[in-house]
Write an enzyme that holds these catalytic residues in place. Structure first.
Site, PDB file in Angstrom:
ATOM      1  N   HIS A   1     -32.925  44.927  -0.493  1.00 47.39           N
ATOM      2  CA  HIS A   1     -33.740  44.364  -1.571  1.00 47.39           C
ATOM      3  C   HIS A   1     -33.175  43.036  -2.060  1.00 47.39           C
ATOM      4  CE1 HIS A   1     -36.084  48.057  -1.729  1.00 47.39           C
ATOM      5  NE2 HIS A   1     -34.936  48.630  -1.403  1.00 47.39           N
TER       6      HIS A   1
ATOM      7  N   LYS B   1       3.650  41.855  -1.254  1.00 48.19           N
ATOM      8  CA  LYS B   1       4.610  41.760  -0.150  1.00 48.19           C
ATOM      9  C   LYS B   1       5.732  40.785  -0.498  1.00 48.19           C
ATOM     10  CE  LYS B   1       4.833  40.360   4.670  1.00 48.19           C
ATOM     11  NZ  LYS B   1       4.143  40.083   5.917  1.00 48.19           N
TER      12      LYS B   1
ATOM     13  N   LYS C   1      -2.746  26.721  -2.701  1.00 49.27           N
ATOM     14  CA  LYS C   1      -1.719  27.285  -3.599  1.00 49.27           C
ATOM     15  C   LYS C   1      -0.806  26.184  -4.122  1.00 49.27           C
ATOM     16  CE  LYS C   1      -1.085  31.796  -1.355  1.00 49.27           C
ATOM     17  NZ  LYS C   1      -0.155  32.643  -0.612  1.00 49.27           N
TER      18      LYS C   1
ATOM     19  N   GLY D   1      -0.013  41.312   5.274  1.00 54.12           N
ATOM     20  CA  GLY D   1      -0.689  41.755   4.049  1.00 54.12           C
ATOM     21  C   GLY D   1      -2.006  42.466   4.312  1.00 54.12           C
ATOM     22  N   ARG D   2      -2.843  41.895   5.168  1.00 52.65           N
ATOM     23  CA  ARG D   2      -4.180  42.481   5.398  1.00 52.65           C
ATOM     24  C   ARG D   2      -4.139  43.689   6.321  1.00 52.65           C
ATOM     25  NH1 ARG D   2      -3.309  37.481   7.145  1.00 52.65           N
ATOM     26  NH2 ARG D   2      -3.493  36.933   9.347  1.00 52.65           N
TER      27      ARG D   2
ATOM     28  N   GLU E   1      -0.863  35.004  -9.003  1.00 53.30           N
ATOM     29  CA  GLU E   1      -1.859  35.851  -9.678  1.00 53.30           C
ATOM     30  C   GLU E   1      -1.252  37.211 -10.023  1.00 53.30           C
ATOM     31  OE1 GLU E   1      -2.320  34.238  -6.820  1.00 53.30           O
ATOM     32  OE2 GLU E   1      -4.368  33.440  -6.616  1.00 53.30           O
TER      33      GLU E   1
ATOM     34  N   GLU F   1      -9.235  35.829   7.640  1.00 50.56           N
ATOM     35  CA  GLU F   1      -7.866  35.329   7.487  1.00 50.56           C
ATOM     36  C   GLU F   1      -7.135  35.412   8.831  1.00 50.56           C
ATOM     37  OE1 GLU F   1      -5.408  35.361   3.555  1.00 50.56           O
ATOM     38  OE2 GLU F   1      -4.758  37.136   4.650  1.00 50.56           O
TER      39      GLU F   1
HETATM   40  O1  F6P Z   1      -2.646  34.029   0.068  1.00 51.09           O
HETATM   41  C1  F6P Z   1      -2.945  34.917   1.098  1.00 51.09           C
HETATM   42  C2  F6P Z   1      -2.039  36.105   1.073  1.00 51.09           C
HETATM   43  O2  F6P Z   1      -0.769  35.754   1.515  1.00 51.09           O
HETATM   44  C3  F6P Z   1      -2.614  37.245   1.881  1.00 51.09           C
HETATM   45  O3  F6P Z   1      -2.353  37.139   3.222  1.00 51.09           O
HETATM   46  C4  F6P Z   1      -1.993  38.419   1.220  1.00 51.09           C
HETATM   47  O4  F6P Z   1      -2.677  39.600   1.534  1.00 51.09           O
HETATM   48  C5  F6P Z   1      -2.109  38.021  -0.230  1.00 51.09           C
HETATM   49  O5  F6P Z   1      -1.906  36.623  -0.235  1.00 51.09           O
HETATM   50  C6  F6P Z   1      -1.165  38.701  -1.165  1.00 51.09           C
HETATM   51  O6  F6P Z   1       0.180  38.420  -0.854  1.00 51.09           O
HETATM   52  P1  F6P Z   1       1.346  39.250  -1.487  1.00 51.09           P
HETATM   53  O7  F6P Z   1       1.197  40.673  -1.068  1.00 51.09           O
HETATM   54  O8  F6P Z   1       2.612  38.646  -0.976  1.00 51.09           O
HETATM   55  O9  F6P Z   1       1.249  39.135  -2.984  1.00 51.09           O
END
Ligand code: F6P
Length: 530
Positions: A366, A191, A495, A249-250, A197, A335
């Site tokens: 199990h 987003k 972060k 995002g979620r 990452e 979240e």
């Molecule tokens: O760090 C949490 C978050 O902002 C989530 O809410 C989101 O889904 C994820 O990181 C990824 O964010 P982005 O889509 O901006 O890379």
């Protein structure tokens, strides 16, 4: 509202050890404590909620004004007040002509245009030589599509999808190993297009593609709200699918972030998925609380977590293809509702969201079910199972799966008394102290609550319904708790510190100013580096 909370607490205190089983003296209970929508049935009769408690829970939702807050969300008001944003993932799956206004501007034409562009791109990729898709994203930009692609495997007729999220180089290295760079499409899903990452993995994937004869100019696509950043990364604007900041995002699998799913199952399958989500939206907006599935799922959650004090809940899909659903719901609920202050900044006066966890059945049986059945903590369980699998030739497997799912909820409710356990031991020839000792270990306290969601088949429509059901459950719980379910400030501090630690770990900055624990850990890791 405080009065109703108190009333509910008093009810819980009065219930004491009342067996859930006793509630079934009411022969209509199984029908009364259950809700059906298209192709789905939600049963919450195996809980200690009786008619009066349910009435009070519904009164709680009314006092919290869930209905008008729901309408505010659907109509594009900025209910995400700490970020000043509307919350409109529901618009992404809206299937009618009605406008949805954000600051007086109808967002629907742009949503439809993007969906058409996605469909054209998906068809183009499905007709091309592309054999593999690598979706690079994390959190909501990974869990939604990864979960849905796995869930709908029987409907795949496109390229094979892979998902890379972890910044651990092992993840991308293992994923790219064996792929052909000339026939792989990389989708960078972010987003913000700043997530460290994702951007680290995206750069690694681009270098891999160049080194192995692929063409990033044609084989990279981006899903993001930040189009200038996707351009700076060098992604062809024709292969960039944008969305607005009112998609959290979620909650984003319904739009461009769902592109890998669309490529896997085709645009028509994706539309059926949207239809399922939209059907649940319409149900949520129209049904009375008593007949409203997300509402009652939320109220069961509030009862168990905030009133009974059960700190976690287990999501237990008896559906191998829903193995990632517990992870997905973990982000969605934790979240969204893992907050400590109310919308106005004052402290919440009770616990907020529960810990959500789980795994696919029967595997969990199990592993951790021992604790669910005989541990000292009560863990409400949310079972789900389909009437039909996708392997008709293996129907006997599916029958066994269903039997196991239903048996677990039965066992949790019924338990096994000491008298029954003694009899089992006596039948095995034990007597005296040894009989007594062994019998104690075979007692199941029972009276442990669970809900069960059953559906006809895990198809795109049903998956859409299930996800939207849980989204709205999360919303209702958030409204009742008075919190903002749509921000996530709690992820920021870690972060920031990771960014400041990076040069320390690289060895280009000293550990000065760090606490001595962190400094010693860095020293150890640097000293033992090859
Ligand atoms: O760090 C949490 C978050 O902002 C989530 O809410 C989101 O889904 C994820 O990181 C990824 O964010 P982005 O889509 O901006 O890379």
């Amino acid at each position: 509202m405080m009065e109703i909370w108190k009333k509910l607490q008093t009810r819980f205190d009065a219930i004491g050890e009342r067996p859930i089983l006793a509630l079934f003296e009411d022969k209509a209970r199984a029908e009364d404590f259950c809700i059906q929508t298209q192709h789905m049935r939600f049963d919450y009769s195996k809980t200690n909620i009786d008619g009066d408690t349910r009435t009070d829970l519904i009164a709680l939702a009314k006092a919290a004004d869930v209905a008008s807050k729901r309408d505010a969300m659907f109509s594009g008001q900025k209910i995400n007040e700490t970020e000043g944003r509307a919350v409109l993932h529901t618009a992404l799956r809206s299937r009618d002509e009605a406008p949805v206004l954000v600051e007086g501007h109808d967002v629907m034409p742009a949503i439809r245009r993007t969906l058409q562009r996605m469909a054209a791109f998906a068809d183009h990729i499905r007709d091309s030589d592309i054999t593999d898709i690598v979706n690079i994203g994390i959190g909501g930009s990974d869990l939604g599509p990864a979960m849905a692609v796995a869930a709908l495997a029987p409907y795949h007729d496109g390229p094979c999808c892979h998902f890379v999220s972890n910044v651990d180089g092992a993840h991308i290295a293992e994923t790219l190993r064996g792929l052909d760079a000339k026939t792989t499409l990389v989708i960078v899903a972010s987003k913000t297009f700043t997530t460290i990452e994702t951007m680290t993995n995206a750069r690694t994937a681009r270098a891999w593609m160049v080194d192995h004869g692929g063409d990033p100019a044609t084989q990279f696509a981006a899903l993001s709200t930040a189009e200038e950043k996707t351009a700076a990364f060098g992604i062809n604007p024709d292969q960039v699918f944008g969305f607005e900041d009112w998609v959290g995002g979620r909650y984003s699998v319904w739009g461009p972030i769902g592109l890998s799913l669309m490529i896997a199952i085709g645009p028509r399958g994706f539309e059926a998925f949207l239809d399922g989500g939209n059907a649940m939206d319409r149900h949520f907006c129209a049904a009375d609380p008593l007949e409203n599935m997300p509402m009652m799922l939320a109220l069961v959650g509030i009862w168990h977590n905030q009133i009974c004090g059960y700190a976690t809940r287990a999501v237990l899909p008896y559906d191998e293809r829903l193995s990632l659903l517990p992870d997905y719901l973990q982000q969605l609920e934790m979240e969204s509702n893992g907050k400590r202050v109310k919308m106005d900044g004052s402290a919440v006066d009770r616990h907020t969201g529960p810990v959500v966890w789980g795994a696919a059945g029967t595997n969990g049986q199990h592993a951790f079910y021992q604790l669910i059945h005989q541990g000292t903590r009560v863990i409400p369980c949310e079972f789900m199972v389909a009437a039909n699998g996708h392997e008709p030739e293996l129907a006997h497997h599916h029958h066994l799966l269903i039997a196991n799912c239903l048996a677990q909820s039965e066992a949790l409710m019924q338990g096994r008394s000491l008298i029954q356990a003694r009899k089992i031991m006596a039948d095995q020839g034990l007597t005296g102290n040894e009989l007594e000792r062994q019998a104690q270990h075979r007692v199941f306290p029972g009276n442990r609550p669970s809900t069960t969601l059953v559906y006809e088949r895990l198809d795109p429509f049903t998956l859409g319904q299930i996800i939207a059901l849980y989204e709205h459950r999360t919303f209702v719980e958030g409204v009742i708790l008075g919190i903002n379910s749509y921000d996530q400030w709690g992820v920021e501090l870690g972060k920031e510190l990771a960014t400041s630690l990076q040069p320390v770990v690289d060895g280009t900055q000293s550990t000065e100013g760090k606490d001595s624990s962190t400094a010693s850990l860095v020293d150890y890791l640097i000293k033992h580096r090859d």
